[in-house]
Design an enzyme around this catalytic site. Sequence first.
Site, PDB file in Angstrom:
ATOM      1  N   LYS A  32      -3.774 -14.419  -3.898  1.00 11.69           N
ATOM      2  CA  LYS A  32      -2.436 -14.803  -4.358  1.00 11.69           C
ATOM      3  C   LYS A  32      -1.899 -15.977  -3.551  1.00 11.69           C
ATOM      4  O   LYS A  32      -2.141 -16.054  -2.336  1.00 11.69           O
ATOM      5  CB  LYS A  32      -1.464 -13.622  -4.219  1.00 11.69           C
ATOM      6  CG  LYS A  32      -1.779 -12.460  -5.150  1.00 11.69           C
ATOM      7  CD  LYS A  32      -0.783 -11.342  -4.948  1.00 11.69           C
ATOM      8  CE  LYS A  32      -1.079 -10.176  -5.887  1.00 11.69           C
ATOM      9  NZ  LYS A  32      -0.224  -9.003  -5.595  1.00 11.69           N
ATOM     10  N   HIS A  72       8.585  -1.005  -4.983  1.00 10.00           N
ATOM     11  CA  HIS A  72       8.059  -0.776  -3.632  1.00 10.00           C
ATOM     12  C   HIS A  72       8.974   0.186  -2.865  1.00 10.00           C
ATOM     13  O   HIS A  72       8.501   1.111  -2.192  1.00 10.00           O
ATOM     14  CB  HIS A  72       7.997  -2.089  -2.842  1.00 10.00           C
ATOM     15  CG  HIS A  72       7.025  -3.104  -3.357  1.00 10.00           C
ATOM     16  ND1 HIS A  72       7.372  -4.410  -3.621  1.00 10.00           N
ATOM     17  CD2 HIS A  72       5.700  -3.013  -3.633  1.00 10.00           C
ATOM     18  CE1 HIS A  72       6.300  -5.080  -4.035  1.00 10.00           C
ATOM     19  NE2 HIS A  72       5.276  -4.246  -4.069  1.00 10.00           N
ATOM     20  N   ARG A 128       0.729   1.254 -11.214  1.00 12.00           N
ATOM     21  CA  ARG A 128       1.633   1.235 -12.380  1.00 12.00           C
ATOM     22  C   ARG A 128       0.915   1.532 -13.683  1.00 12.00           C
ATOM     23  O   ARG A 128       1.544   1.652 -14.718  1.00 12.00           O
ATOM     24  CB  ARG A 128       2.310  -0.137 -12.463  1.00 12.00           C
ATOM     25  CG  ARG A 128       3.252  -0.409 -11.322  1.00 12.00           C
ATOM     26  CD  ARG A 128       3.514  -1.876 -11.161  1.00 12.00           C
ATOM     27  NE  ARG A 128       2.289  -2.556 -10.775  1.00 12.00           N
ATOM     28  CZ  ARG A 128       2.235  -3.784 -10.262  1.00 12.00           C
ATOM     29  NH1 ARG A 128       3.332  -4.470 -10.110  1.00 12.00           N
ATOM     30  NH2 ARG A 128       1.084  -4.317  -9.936  1.00 12.00           N
ATOM     31  N   SER A 186       5.993  -8.148  -8.293  1.00  6.36           N
ATOM     32  CA  SER A 186       6.594  -9.294  -7.591  1.00  6.36           C
ATOM     33  C   SER A 186       6.402 -10.577  -8.392  1.00  6.36           C
ATOM     34  O   SER A 186       7.317 -11.404  -8.482  1.00  6.36           O
ATOM     35  CB  SER A 186       5.961  -9.441  -6.208  1.00  6.36           C
ATOM     36  OG  SER A 186       6.184  -8.290  -5.427  1.00  6.36           O
TER      37      SER A 186
HETATM   38  O1  PNS Z   1       0.517  -6.271  -2.944  1.00  2.00           O
HETATM   39  P1  PNS Z   1      -0.935  -6.663  -3.078  1.00  2.00           P
HETATM   40  O2  PNS Z   1      -1.080  -8.172  -3.156  1.00  2.00           O
HETATM   41  O3  PNS Z   1      -1.607  -5.982  -4.238  1.00  2.00           O
HETATM   42  O4  PNS Z   1      -1.652  -6.152  -1.745  1.00  2.00           O
HETATM   43  C1  PNS Z   1      -3.032  -6.422  -1.543  1.00  2.00           C
HETATM   44  C2  PNS Z   1      -3.355  -6.312  -0.053  1.00  2.00           C
HETATM   45  C3  PNS Z   1      -2.498  -7.299   0.745  1.00  2.00           C
HETATM   46  C4  PNS Z   1      -3.096  -4.895   0.421  1.00  2.00           C
HETATM   47  C5  PNS Z   1      -4.874  -6.654   0.105  1.00  2.00           C
HETATM   48  O5  PNS Z   1      -5.121  -7.962  -0.362  1.00  2.00           O
HETATM   49  C6  PNS Z   1      -5.342  -6.502   1.543  1.00  2.00           C
HETATM   50  O6  PNS Z   1      -5.686  -5.416   1.964  1.00  2.00           O
HETATM   51  N1  PNS Z   1      -5.325  -7.638   2.306  1.00  2.00           N
HETATM   52  C7  PNS Z   1      -5.778  -7.630   3.704  1.00  2.00           C
HETATM   53  C8  PNS Z   1      -7.208  -8.179   3.794  1.00  2.00           C
HETATM   54  C9  PNS Z   1      -8.219  -7.093   3.470  1.00  2.00           C
HETATM   55  O7  PNS Z   1      -8.292  -6.065   4.099  1.00  2.00           O
HETATM   56  N2  PNS Z   1      -9.038  -7.364   2.420  1.00  2.00           N
HETATM   57  C10 PNS Z   1     -10.060  -6.423   1.972  1.00  2.00           C
HETATM   58  C11 PNS Z   1      -9.541  -5.498   0.897  1.00  2.00           C
HETATM   59  S1  PNS Z   1     -10.800  -4.375   0.348  1.00  2.00           S
END
Ligand code: PNS
Length: 166
Positions: free
Chosen positions: A50, A26, A100, A137
Site C-alpha cells: 500500500k 478498527h 469484513r 481506510s
Molecule cells: O491494515 P493492513 O494494511 O491490512 O495491515 C497489513 C499489515 C500491516 C498487518 C501487514 O502488511 C504486515 O504484517 N506488515 C508487516 C510486515 C510483515 O510482517 N509482512 C509479512 C506478512 S505475512
Amino acid sequence: MNPVVASEVARRCVYPGSFDPVTLGHVDVVRRLVRLFDEVVVAVLHNPDKVGTFAPEQRVAFVTEAVAGLPGVRVVCHGGRLLVDVCRDLGAGVVVKGVRGSGDVAQEWQMALMNRHLSGVETLLLPADPRYAHISSSLVRQVNAYGGDVHDLVPEAVRQALTGRR
Ligand code: PNS
C-alpha cells in the site's frame, strides 16, 4: 515453535494494521478485544503493498486518541519490521485480524499461515460487526477525496484531518 506459554497467549494479543487512517471499524474491533484479552497491543505497521497517505506518527496519534479510555490498550509503531518480530519482542503469541468478508479471509489466511510458519504465532480472525463491514481506510480516503461525508466512518479527529487534505 511458539515460545509463548499458554497463560500469556490468553492474556495478550496484537492487533496489527496499517491504520491509514484508523476507522470506526478498527475502533470497534479494539473495543471487542478489550473484553477478551487483558492487554491489547495495537501495532501500526508498514504494508509494502500500500502507498502510505498519513505519516506513521500521525496514524499512531489518531489511533491513540481513538482508543483512549479503553483499558489495557497500548499502541506501538514499527515501520520496517516483520509482525512476527514485533510479537516476539512483545511476548505475544496471538495476532487478531478483523475480517469484513470472504475477500479479507482469503488474504488473511495466507498471512496467518506465513506468520505461523515464521514464528509459531497464531492468528485469530474476528468477523467485523455488520455495521462496519463496508468500511475500509482506502474507501474512506476515496469518499473524502471526492467530497463525500465520512463523519460516521472515522473518528472526528480523522475526519477533520481528511477534510483539510481535500
Ligand atoms: O491494515 P493492513 O494494511 O491490512 O495491515 C497489513 C499489515 C500491516 C498487518 C501487514 O502488511 C504486515 O504484517 N506488515 C508487516 C510486515 C510483515 O510482517 N509482512 C509479512 C506478512 S505475512
